[in-house]
Design a protein around this motif. Structure first.
Motif, PDB file in Angstrom:
ATOM      1  N   THR A  65       0.821  -1.216   0.000  1.00 20.14           N
ATOM      2  CA  THR A  65       0.000   0.000   0.000  1.00 20.14           C
ATOM      3  C   THR A  65       0.853   1.263   0.000  1.00 20.14           C
ATOM      4  O   THR A  65       0.336   2.369   0.103  1.00 20.14           O
ATOM      5  CB  THR A  65      -0.917   0.025   1.235  1.00 20.14           C
TER       6      THR A  65
ATOM      7  N   ARG B  80      -2.793  15.284   4.710  1.00 19.68           N
ATOM      8  CA  ARG B  80      -2.510  14.763   3.373  1.00 19.68           C
ATOM      9  C   ARG B  80      -3.759  14.654   2.501  1.00 19.68           C
ATOM     10  O   ARG B  80      -3.697  14.767   1.284  1.00 19.68           O
ATOM     11  CB  ARG B  80      -1.779  13.430   3.439  1.00 19.68           C
TER      12      ARG B  80
ATOM     13  N   THR C  31       4.745   7.877   7.817  1.00 21.46           N
ATOM     14  CA  THR C  31       3.899   8.516   8.834  1.00 21.46           C
ATOM     15  C   THR C  31       4.686   8.803  10.104  1.00 21.46           C
ATOM     16  O   THR C  31       4.181   9.463  11.000  1.00 21.46           O
ATOM     17  CB  THR C  31       2.706   7.595   9.216  1.00 21.46           C
TER      18      THR C  31
ATOM     19  N   ARG D 209      -6.348  -6.567   8.692  1.00 20.04           N
ATOM     20  CA  ARG D 209      -6.697  -5.424   9.545  1.00 20.04           C
ATOM     21  C   ARG D 209      -7.617  -4.431   8.843  1.00 20.04           C
ATOM     22  O   ARG D 209      -8.306  -3.636   9.490  1.00 20.04           O
ATOM     23  CB  ARG D 209      -5.417  -4.683   9.973  1.00 20.04           C
TER      24      ARG D 209
ATOM     25  N   ARG E  60      -7.921   7.897  -2.161  1.00 18.44           N
ATOM     26  CA  ARG E  60      -6.891   7.975  -1.128  1.00 18.44           C
ATOM     27  C   ARG E  60      -6.008   9.160  -1.510  1.00 18.44           C
ATOM     28  O   ARG E  60      -5.836   9.490  -2.687  1.00 18.44           O
ATOM     29  CB  ARG E  60      -6.069   6.678  -1.101  1.00 18.44           C
TER      30      ARG E  60
ATOM     31  N   HIS F 105      -8.312   7.922   3.126  1.00 14.58           N
ATOM     32  CA  HIS F 105      -7.132   7.140   3.508  1.00 14.58           C
ATOM     33  C   HIS F 105      -7.322   5.675   3.137  1.00 14.58           C
ATOM     34  O   HIS F 105      -8.433   5.244   2.791  1.00 14.58           O
ATOM     35  CB  HIS F 105      -6.920   7.280   5.024  1.00 14.58           C
ATOM     36  N   ALA F 106      -6.241   4.918   3.280  1.00 22.31           N
ATOM     37  CA  ALA F 106      -6.303   3.480   2.985  1.00 22.31           C
ATOM     38  C   ALA F 106      -7.356   2.796   3.861  1.00 22.31           C
ATOM     39  O   ALA F 106      -8.015   1.858   3.414  1.00 22.31           O
ATOM     40  CB  ALA F 106      -4.940   2.848   3.223  1.00 22.31           C
TER      41      ALA F 106
ATOM     42  N   ARG G  22       3.030  10.100  -0.115  1.00 21.28           N
ATOM     43  CA  ARG G  22       3.347  10.844   1.108  1.00 21.28           C
ATOM     44  C   ARG G  22       4.684  10.371   1.656  1.00 21.28           C
ATOM     45  O   ARG G  22       5.195   9.340   1.247  1.00 21.28           O
ATOM     46  CB  ARG G  22       2.264  10.625   2.156  1.00 21.28           C
TER      47      ARG G  22
HETATM   48  O1  LIG Z   1       2.569   1.750   8.189  1.00 25.15           O
HETATM   49  P1  LIG Z   1       2.083   3.146   8.125  1.00 25.15           P
HETATM   50  O2  LIG Z   1       2.267   3.948   9.346  1.00 25.15           O
HETATM   51  O3  LIG Z   1       2.468   3.870   6.865  1.00 25.15           O
HETATM   52  O4  LIG Z   1       0.505   2.919   7.989  1.00 25.15           O
HETATM   53  C1  LIG Z   1      -0.287   4.029   7.981  1.00 25.15           C
HETATM   54  C2  LIG Z   1      -1.338   3.899   6.900  1.00 25.15           C
HETATM   55  O5  LIG Z   1      -0.724   3.639   5.653  1.00 25.15           O
HETATM   56  P2  LIG Z   1      -0.889   2.182   5.008  1.00 25.15           P
HETATM   57  O6  LIG Z   1      -0.169   1.253   5.949  1.00 25.15           O
HETATM   58  O7  LIG Z   1      -2.351   1.890   4.957  1.00 25.15           O
HETATM   59  O8  LIG Z   1      -0.222   2.282   3.681  1.00 25.15           O
HETATM   60  C3  LIG Z   1      -2.041   5.202   6.844  1.00 25.15           C
HETATM   61  O9  LIG Z   1      -2.985   5.150   5.803  1.00 25.15           O
HETATM   62  P3  LIG Z   1      -2.926   6.375   4.750  1.00 25.15           P
HETATM   63  O10 LIG Z   1      -3.903   6.016   3.668  1.00 25.15           O
HETATM   64  O11 LIG Z   1      -3.297   7.613   5.512  1.00 25.15           O
HETATM   65  O12 LIG Z   1      -1.507   6.410   4.239  1.00 25.15           O
HETATM   66  C4  LIG Z   1      -2.753   5.461   8.162  1.00 25.15           C
HETATM   67  O13 LIG Z   1      -3.394   6.723   8.102  1.00 25.15           O
HETATM   68  C5  LIG Z   1      -1.761   5.438   9.321  1.00 25.15           C
HETATM   69  O14 LIG Z   1      -2.483   5.548  10.511  1.00 25.15           O
HETATM   70  C6  LIG Z   1      -1.006   4.161   9.331  1.00 25.15           C
HETATM   71  O15 LIG Z   1      -1.905   3.084   9.421  1.00 25.15           O
HETATM   72  P4  LIG Z   1      -1.770   1.980  10.563  1.00 25.15           P
HETATM   73  O16 LIG Z   1      -2.464   0.777  10.021  1.00 25.15           O
HETATM   74  O17 LIG Z   1      -2.431   2.612  11.743  1.00 25.15           O
HETATM   75  O18 LIG Z   1      -0.279   1.762  10.767  1.00 25.15           O
END
Ligand SMILES: O=P(O)(O)O[C@H]1[C@H](OP(=O)(O)O)[C@@H](OP(=O)(O)O)[C@H](O)[C@@H](O)[C@H]1OP(=O)(O)O
Length: 427
Positions: free
Chosen positions: A21, A146, A57, A288, A50, A332-333, A54
C-alpha cells in the motif's frame, strides 16, 4: 568490509506489488473507454480517492536503522555496500522531515493534479455542462493534512484546466464520519477488533514467524552489516522490516531524491526479501483493513456509510434534488480498502478461510492494486430521458460491479442505477 551476499537471480527491477500500500499511483487505464449507449450523456461524477504519495507517517524506521548503522560504523562492522546505506537513509529521513512525516510529497501533488486532468479529459461535455449550468462541485475530505492537501491539488488542477469551473468548486469540507470513520464512533467495534482479537493476533504471528521471514531478514541485514554484527541483533525481523519500510516508502518520495533519480533503497533489499516483506505487509492490511476472515465483516461493514453516500448522491441527481455536477472525496487506505471489500471490487473478492491463512498463491488481494497511494473509486452517471446508467472506474480502469449485478448488455461497463440498487439490496 566483506561484500555481503546476494542471492542468485535476485537482481532485476523490484516488483510493484512488493511496495504494497506504499506503491505510488499509476492509472489502470488511460484510453479505450467504452462509449455510453446511444443517446446517453454524462450528468454527474463522484469519486473517493486515497491521498497521493506521502512521506512515512513517522521517523521510527529511519531512526532505528540509523542507530544500528552508527554502531556498526563505529565498530567497522559494515559491508562495502553498507557504507553507503547510512548516508542515503540520513538524506531520506531529512527529506521526509522536510516534507513533514505523513504529509503529501511532491509526487503526491503531481498524482492528484494528473488524475484531476484525466477526469476532466474523459468527460469534457460533463464539465462544459457543469460550467454552463453553474452546477456545484463539492469537495470533501477526512480533514487530515494529506487528504486536505490532495483535495486542494485536485480542485486547483480542475480549475486550471477549465477556469469556468473555479467559482463552482466549493471550499473543501471535512466529514470525518464519512471519510475517517475508522477513527470515529462508527469504528469503535473495528478498533476493538484491532486491539483485542486473539485470532487476528495469532494469524498474523503465524504468517510472520516462518523460516522464510528470518532468512529474508538476514538477507537484508547482511547486505549492510557483517555476519558478526547481525548475530548480535536480537530482533532481526524487526530491524529488517524497518529497512524494508524505507525501501517501500522511498518511491513516494522520488521527487525529493537527489536529482529526482530515487533513493537507491533497492540496493539493500533483494527482490526475494522485498517480496517476502511485501507479502507480510499485505497480510497485515488484508486482515486489519481488507476482506479479512470469511466469517466476519468487522473490517469493512463500517464502509457502508461511504457506499450509501455514493448511492444517495446518484439518486439525488436522478430525482432532481441535487444541484451538484460532481462530488469529490479524499480519504485514507483505512476507508478505501474496506470499501473495496464491501463492494467486492476486483482483488477484494475473497476473504480468508479462518483455517487457511491469506497467501498470494490463492488470494488475488494485493495492496499495490487495491489501495496504492492515490487509489480511487469513481461512478459516472449518464442520462437519456428518465433512464440513468452508472459506469464505475477503479483506479481509472473501467470495472464491472460485483457478481450478481447485471450490466445493460453483455460486457458492457454500464449499469442501470436501479439495477445497482437491486443488486446491492438498497430498498
Ligand atoms: O505503516 P504506516 O504507518 O504507513 O501505515 C499508515 C497507513 O498507511 P498504510 O499502511 O495503509 O499504507 C495510513 O494510511 P494512509 O492512507 O493515511 O496512508 C494510516 O493513516 C496510518 O495511521 C497508518 O496506518 P496503521 O495501520 O495505523 O499503521
Amino acid at each position: 568490509a566483506d561484500a555481503g551476499h546476494a542471492h542468485a537471480g535476485d537482481t532485476g527491477p523490484a516488483r510493484r506489488e512488493s511496495y504494497g500500500t506504499k506503491a505510488p499511483y499509476a492509472p489502470g487505464q488511460t484510453h479505450g473507454y467504452q462509449r455510453p449507449p446511444a443517446g446517453f450523456e454524462p450528468v454527474f461524477t463522484e469519486n473517493v480517492s486515497r491521498h497521493g504519495s506521502r512521506s512515512a507517517t513517522g521517523s521510527e524506521d529511519g531512526d532505528l536503522v540509523l542507530t544500528l548503522w552508527d554502531e556498526a560504523e563505529a565498530e567497522h562492522q559494515l559491508t562495502r555496500d553498507g557504507e553507503g546505506f547510512g548516508p542515503a537513509v540520513r538524506d531520506l529521513q531529512a527529506a521526509m522531515a522536510e516534507v513533514g512525516y505523513g504529509n503529501l510529497s511532491g509526487r503526491g501533488r503531481r498524482e492528484m493534479r494528473d488524475t484531476a486532468l484525466r477526469l476532466e479529459r474523459r468527460m469534457p461535455s460533463l464539465f462544459a455542462t457543469i460550467a454552463d449550468e453553474g452546477e456545484r462541485i463539492d469537495v470533501v475530505s477526512s480533514g487530515q493534512g494529506r487528504a486536505v492537501d490532495s483535495a486542494a491539488e485536485y480542485a486547483d488542477a480542475l480549475a486550471d484546466a477549465d477556469p469556468a469551473l473555479k467559482p463552482l468548486i466549493g471550499p473543501a469540507r471535512t466529514d470525518r464520519d464519512l471519510l475517517y470513520f475508522h477513527k470515529e464512533a462508527a469504528g469503535a467495534a473495528y478498533r476493538d477488533y484491532l486491539a483485542h482479537d486473539q485470532r487476528l493476533r495469532d494469524t498474523l504471528r503465524a504468517v510472520t514467524d516462518q523460516p522464510r521471514t528470518h532468512e529474508a531478514a538476514r538477507d537484508v541485514l547482511r547486505r549492510i552489516f557483517t555476519a558478526a554484527f547481525v548475530d548480535r541483533i536480537d530482533d532481526q525481523v524487526g530491524a529488517a522490516r524497518a529497512v524494508y519500510n524505507l525501501y517501500a516508502t522511498a518511491p513516494a518520495m522520488s521527487e525529493e531524491s537527489p536529482d529526482g533519480k530515487g533513493w537507491g533503497m533497492e540496493r539493500y533489499v533483494s527482490r526475494s526479501a522485498a517480496d517476502r516483506f511485501g507479502y507480510l505487509s499485505d497480510a497485515e492490511e488484508f486482515y486489519r483493513k481488507g476482506p479479512g476472515f470469511a466469517d466476519s465483516d468487522i473490517t469493512y461493514r463500517m464502509a457502508d456509510v461511504l457506499l450509501d453516500d455514493f448511492f444517495r448522491q446518484a439518486e439525488a441527481k436522478r430525482d432532481g434534488t441535487s444541484d451538484l455536477g460532481a462530488e469529490l472525496r479524499f480519504t485514507h487506505a483505512e476507508e478505501i480498502i474496506p470499501l473495496a471489500a464491501l463492494m467486492r471490487l476486483p482483488g477484494s473478492t475473497r476473504p480468508a478461510d479462518p483455517d487457511r491463512p491469506y497467501r498470494y498463491a490463492d488470494n488475488p488481494w494485493r495492496g499495490a492494486d487495491v489501495s496504492p497511494l492515490g487509489a480511487n473509486i469513481q461512478w459516472d452517471l449518464f442520462r437519456k430521458g428518465d433512464r440513468y446508467l452508472v459506469r464505475m472506474l477503479y483506479n481509472e480502469k473501467e470495472t464491472a460491479f460485483k457478481a450478481g449485478c447485471r450490466p445493460v448488455a453483455k460486457n458492457s461497463a454500464f449499469y442501470d442505477l436501479d439495477e445497482l440498487e437491486r443488486c446491492f439490496g438498497r430498498g
